[in-house]
Design an enzyme around this catalytic site. Structure first.
Site, PDB file in Angstrom:
ATOM      1  CE1 TYR A  48      -4.268   0.500  -0.544  1.00  0.00           C
ATOM      2  CE2 TYR A  48      -4.544  -1.470   0.956  1.00  0.00           C
ATOM      3  CZ  TYR A  48      -4.938  -0.536  -0.121  1.00  0.00           C
ATOM      4  OH  TYR A  48      -6.231  -0.873  -0.532  1.00  0.00           O
ATOM      5  CB  THR A 220      -5.494   3.479 -21.575  1.00  0.00           C
ATOM      6  OG1 THR A 220      -5.591   3.476 -22.765  1.00  0.00           O
ATOM      7  CG2 THR A 220      -6.751   3.915 -20.825  1.00  0.00           C
ATOM      8  NE  ARG A 229      -7.540  -4.065 -18.864  1.00  0.00           N
ATOM      9  CZ  ARG A 229      -7.662  -4.242 -20.200  1.00  0.00           C
ATOM     10  NH1 ARG A 229      -6.974  -5.068 -20.950  1.00  0.00           N
ATOM     11  NH2 ARG A 229      -8.816  -3.519 -20.483  1.00  0.00           N
TER      12      ARG A 229
END
Ligand code: DSN
Length: 440
Positions: A48, A220, A229
């Site tokens: 994280y 993207t 992705r």
């Protein structure tokens, strides 16, 4: 990959086999390099890191900070921009973040109509956040399927948009950012370039760059760019001149505005893809994507099919089946899949069908080019597609809307067993299986 979960493992293997045996022509799909794939399943997935390098809300981010800095530096250098955010989860949230940074709810957003090749997040009315939270004004294309800049200008003068988006998902021609810039300047709007589809072509020197013209650029990273992705937002010199805090505003729109922790494995994948895109081989890749698109378009036309705008200037094209039978895109896309070639049904300008039963099929060459296919293969693929259209051209969609779902169900069962389609599939499999998923 671990074989302990046999149920999932088998399905993943089956999917890989499907991709190898079939020919993928969905213009937004591609295959990243082995290095990109490898980093996606690394330990970076475990961490994280809410915040930005040097300003995280969690400890233990020394390495992640370096990775994100490398990713940002490589992208800045590749595009020649002063500011970049590599944290957007994908294109749609990235566009939302840009609007969040640049507009207040109710202000005016202008974008290309979905049915004319735009994207849902470019202000598609009623059903999208971009169409509901902002005053959406949509421009379209002329009869030649090119963006109608007279209309863009008139609408801009009338509605005074805060943001004009220049971007596409099914528009086969170059996006003329210079023309959008003139109009944006005339009305004092921000110009946002959504280059998700064409980034690889921009970097590879095959498409006008938005960098000198746009204020903000979104892309993207998994389409022609061949990365993981994800997405990134670039702020240009021009954008920063207008508002020196623009980069900070974009960062704040991503977190805390719209997202939580970044996907660190994706960030590393973006760094790898940016390095790959800076190599001379990538210029060659982009050139071959374009050559293949022209060759595929020529073959489709030589075999009697009509294309939206009669061709392509990019990696994509749309077969226009409306004169054969409105709504035939559903049947053709399904039959192509049975025949081993997968694409997607798509609306055409002045669509006589509907978004769910459209009259077009969208095709593109990024993936087949990555696999190493060339002009000869494109010629053959065009012939196969024309044969498929010929097989199903009389399967007209019923006019009565209530009968359509039943018709499609029966059509699919027939197509699945159609000997002619299955014969094409054998030929397709024989060819496709000789090409790796990633060659160069
Ligand atoms: N879904 C993408 C495409 O297929 O073009 C755009 O987001």
């Amino acid at each position: 990959m671990s074989k302990q979960d046999t149920e999932i493992h088998k399905l993943v293997e089956r999917e890989e086999q499907r991709q190898i045996e079939m020919i993928g022509l969905i213009p937004s799909e591609n295959n990243g390099s082995p290095a990109v794939h490898a980093v996606l399943s690394s330990s970076l997935n475990n961490k994280y890191s809410e915040g930005y390098p040097g300003r995280r809300y969690y400890e233990g981010n020394q390495n992640i900070d370096e990775i994100e800095n490398v990713a940002r530096d490589r992208v800045k250098e590749l595009f020649g921009v002063p500011y970049v955010n590599v944290q957007p989860y994908s294109g749609s949230p990235a566009n939302s973040a840009i609007y969040f940074a640049l507009m207040q709810p109710g202000e005016t957003l202008m974008g290309l109509k979905l049915a004319n090749g735009g994207h849902l997040t470019h202000g598609h009315p009623n059903v999208t956040a971009s169409g509901r939270f902002y005053n959406s004004v949509q421009y379209g294309v002329s009869d030649n399927a090119r963006i109608n800049f007279d209309e863009v200008r008139q609408l801009a003068l009338k509605h005074k948009p805060r943001v004009i988006v220049a971007g596409n998902t099914a528009y086969p021609f170059e996006l003329e950012f210079d023309k959008f810039r003139e109009i944006a300047d005339e009305v004092g709007a921000w110009l946002v370039a959504d280059i998700s589809h064409v980034t690889g072509l921009v970097v590879g020197g095959q498409h006008q760059s938005p960098v000198p013209y746009a204020d903000v650029i979104m892309t993207t990273t998994h389409k022609t760019f061949r990365g993981p992705r994800g997405a990134m937002i670039l702020v240009t010199e021009r954008g920063l001149e207008k508002d020196p805090d623009l980069g900070k505003k974009i960062d704040s729109a991503i977190i805390p505005g719209l997202q939580g922790g970044p996907h660190n494995a994706t960030t590393a994948g973006i760094a790898i893809a940016a390095k790959e895109a800076a190599q001379p081989e990538f210029q060659d890749y982009a050139k071959r994507v374009r050559e293949n698109a022209d060759a595929l378009a020529d073959s489709l036309k030589a075999n009697g099919l009509k294309l939206v705008g009669d061709g392509t200037e990019t990696h994509l094209m749309v077969i226009d089946l409306s004169e054969i039978s409105p709504g035939l895109g559903v049947q053709v896309a399904y039959a192509m899949d049975v025949a081993g070639i997968y694409a997607n049904r798509n609306t055409v300008p002045h669509e006589p069908g509907s978004p769910f039963y459209p009259s077009g099929v969208r095709l593109g060459t990024p993936l087949v080019t990555t696999r190493g296919m060339g002009v000869e293969e494109m010629k053959q693929i065009g012939e196969w597609i024309a044969r498929v259209v010929d097989i199903v051209k009389d399967k007209t969609l019923p006019e009565d809307k209530k009968e359509r779902a039943k018709f499609i169900k029966e059509f699919r069962a027939q197509a699945d067993a159609n000997k002619d389609l299955l014969a094409i599939r054998k030929e397709v499999t024989a060819l496709a299986s000789t090409f790796p998923l990633f060659k160069s």
